[in-house]
Motif scaffolding. Sequence first.
Motif, PDB file in Angstrom:
ATOM      1  N   GLU A   1       0.619  -1.115   0.147  1.00  0.00           N
ATOM      2  CA  GLU A   1       0.083  -0.074  -0.086  1.00  0.00           C
ATOM      3  C   GLU A   1       0.775   1.318   0.056  1.00  0.00           C
ATOM      4  O   GLU A   1       0.245   2.416  -0.188  1.00  0.00           O
ATOM      5  CB  GLU A   1      -1.114  -0.017   1.287  1.00  0.00           C
ATOM      6  N   ASP A   2       2.160   1.196   0.286  1.00  0.00           N
ATOM      7  CA  ASP A   2       2.971   2.448   0.300  1.00  0.00           C
ATOM      8  C   ASP A   2       4.301   2.053  -0.782  1.00  0.00           C
ATOM      9  O   ASP A   2       5.363   2.314  -0.267  1.00  0.00           O
ATOM     10  CB  ASP A   2       3.635   2.517   1.682  1.00  0.00           C
ATOM     11  N   CYS A   3       3.833   1.472  -1.915  1.00  0.00           N
ATOM     12  CA  CYS A   3       5.111   1.132  -2.763  1.00  0.00           C
ATOM     13  C   CYS A   3       5.816   2.364  -3.000  1.00  0.00           C
ATOM     14  O   CYS A   3       5.279   3.451  -3.302  1.00  0.00           O
ATOM     15  CB  CYS A   3       4.484   0.485  -3.904  1.00  0.00           C
TER      16      CYS A   3
ATOM     17  N   CYS B   1       5.528   8.498  -6.701  1.00  0.00           N
ATOM     18  CA  CYS B   1       5.430   8.461  -5.118  1.00  0.00           C
ATOM     19  C   CYS B   1       4.736   9.869  -4.533  1.00  0.00           C
ATOM     20  O   CYS B   1       3.838   9.757  -4.011  1.00  0.00           O
ATOM     21  CB  CYS B   1       6.709   8.134  -4.472  1.00  0.00           C
TER      22      CYS B   1
ATOM     23  N   ARG C   1       1.083  10.776  -6.841  1.00  0.00           N
ATOM     24  CA  ARG C   1      -0.235   9.868  -6.390  1.00  0.00           C
ATOM     25  C   ARG C   1      -0.729  10.337  -5.088  1.00  0.00           C
ATOM     26  O   ARG C   1      -0.030  11.035  -4.256  1.00  0.00           O
ATOM     27  CB  ARG C   1       0.342   8.520  -6.449  1.00  0.00           C
TER      28      ARG C   1
ATOM     29  N   VAL D   1      -1.971   4.315  -3.695  1.00  0.00           N
ATOM     30  CA  VAL D   1      -1.749   3.025  -4.553  1.00  0.00           C
ATOM     31  C   VAL D   1      -2.778   2.463  -4.883  1.00  0.00           C
ATOM     32  O   VAL D   1      -3.591   2.031  -4.039  1.00  0.00           O
ATOM     33  CB  VAL D   1      -0.654   1.920  -3.907  1.00  0.00           C
TER      34      VAL D   1
ATOM     35  N   HIS E   1      -4.532  -0.809  -6.060  1.00  0.00           N
ATOM     36  CA  HIS E   1      -4.400  -2.050  -6.600  1.00  0.00           C
ATOM     37  C   HIS E   1      -5.785  -2.566  -6.994  1.00  0.00           C
ATOM     38  O   HIS E   1      -6.566  -2.205  -6.932  1.00  0.00           O
ATOM     39  CB  HIS E   1      -3.957  -3.065  -5.116  1.00  0.00           C
TER      40      HIS E   1
ATOM     41  N   ASP F   1      -7.506   7.451  -8.194  1.00  0.00           N
ATOM     42  CA  ASP F   1      -6.505   7.978  -7.264  1.00  0.00           C
ATOM     43  C   ASP F   1      -6.925   8.478  -6.015  1.00  0.00           C
ATOM     44  O   ASP F   1      -6.420   8.236  -4.882  1.00  0.00           O
ATOM     45  CB  ASP F   1      -5.579   8.867  -8.052  1.00  0.00           C
TER      46      ASP F   1
ATOM     47  N   ARG G   1       0.010   1.029 -11.040  1.00  0.00           N
ATOM     48  CA  ARG G   1      -1.051   1.138  -9.609  1.00  0.00           C
ATOM     49  C   ARG G   1      -0.922   2.583  -9.138  1.00  0.00           C
ATOM     50  O   ARG G   1      -1.738   3.054  -8.235  1.00  0.00           O
ATOM     51  CB  ARG G   1      -0.371   0.290  -8.579  1.00  0.00           C
ATOM     52  N   CYS G   2      -0.218   3.515  -9.982  1.00  0.00           N
ATOM     53  CA  CYS G   2      -0.013   4.887  -9.295  1.00  0.00           C
ATOM     54  C   CYS G   2      -0.441   5.950 -10.376  1.00  0.00           C
ATOM     55  O   CYS G   2       0.133   5.647 -11.710  1.00  0.00           O
ATOM     56  CB  CYS G   2       1.198   5.340  -8.851  1.00  0.00           C
TER      57      CYS G   2
ATOM     58  N   CYS H   1       5.606  -2.375 -12.325  1.00  0.00           N
ATOM     59  CA  CYS H   1       4.347  -2.868 -11.847  1.00  0.00           C
ATOM     60  C   CYS H   1       4.032  -4.159 -12.360  1.00  0.00           C
ATOM     61  O   CYS H   1       2.951  -4.828 -11.801  1.00  0.00           O
ATOM     62  CB  CYS H   1       3.046  -1.951 -12.101  1.00  0.00           C
TER      63      CYS H   1
END
Length: 200
Positions: A3-5, A12, A15, A18, A20, A41, A87-88, A103
């Motif tokens: 959840e915090d890729c 980073c 966004r 994230v 998914h 988002d 994902r972002c 990703c």
Amino acid sequence: MDEDCRNCSDLCDARTNVVHGYGDVGADFLFVGSRPGPGADRTGVPFTGDDAGRRLQRILGALDLAASSPDADRPELDGAYLTYLTRCRHPDRGPTDEEVATCDPYLTADLRMINPEIIVPVGTRALRSVAAEHTTRDPAELDADDLHATTVRGRGFELVPMRALDDQTDAEAEAFVEYFAESVLGRDYRQTKGRSGAHD
């Protein structure tokens, strides 16, 4: 899922969430876009929270794959799973090839978990990426505008491309619903699973 890729430094800080995959883990149909829209988002759930998301949710409702309002931030899905190549969201541009590659393990995990019968690539970027992995076709020759509401056979899955939601007309959305209802739901699509790419 992370959840915090932090794998893509340029995304980073851009966004909000994230985003998914989301939906019915026993789904027959996996819908994949290129990246989260502005609504996703914000909500953290694919294909929700904006006009494009509402269009897809209306399509899913018309196919009896969603039992919730098109405005729902956490739709009730039955038979459908929603995900993205990346994902972002960057608000000013689409994903780079490097970001899609970074990703890819998440998308691969979605596919292995869901093991769908049909993949619906939403937009040309998603179509070409999925086709490169799951068909013997030249991805550069595939265009979601031309292949909207048709079937592309591949290795292990059939693809039913959809034109990008932001570009779709109401008539094109209706054409997709009609095609999917008659040519996918209206036949035993399960018999196609596991076919080789020689049929595409």
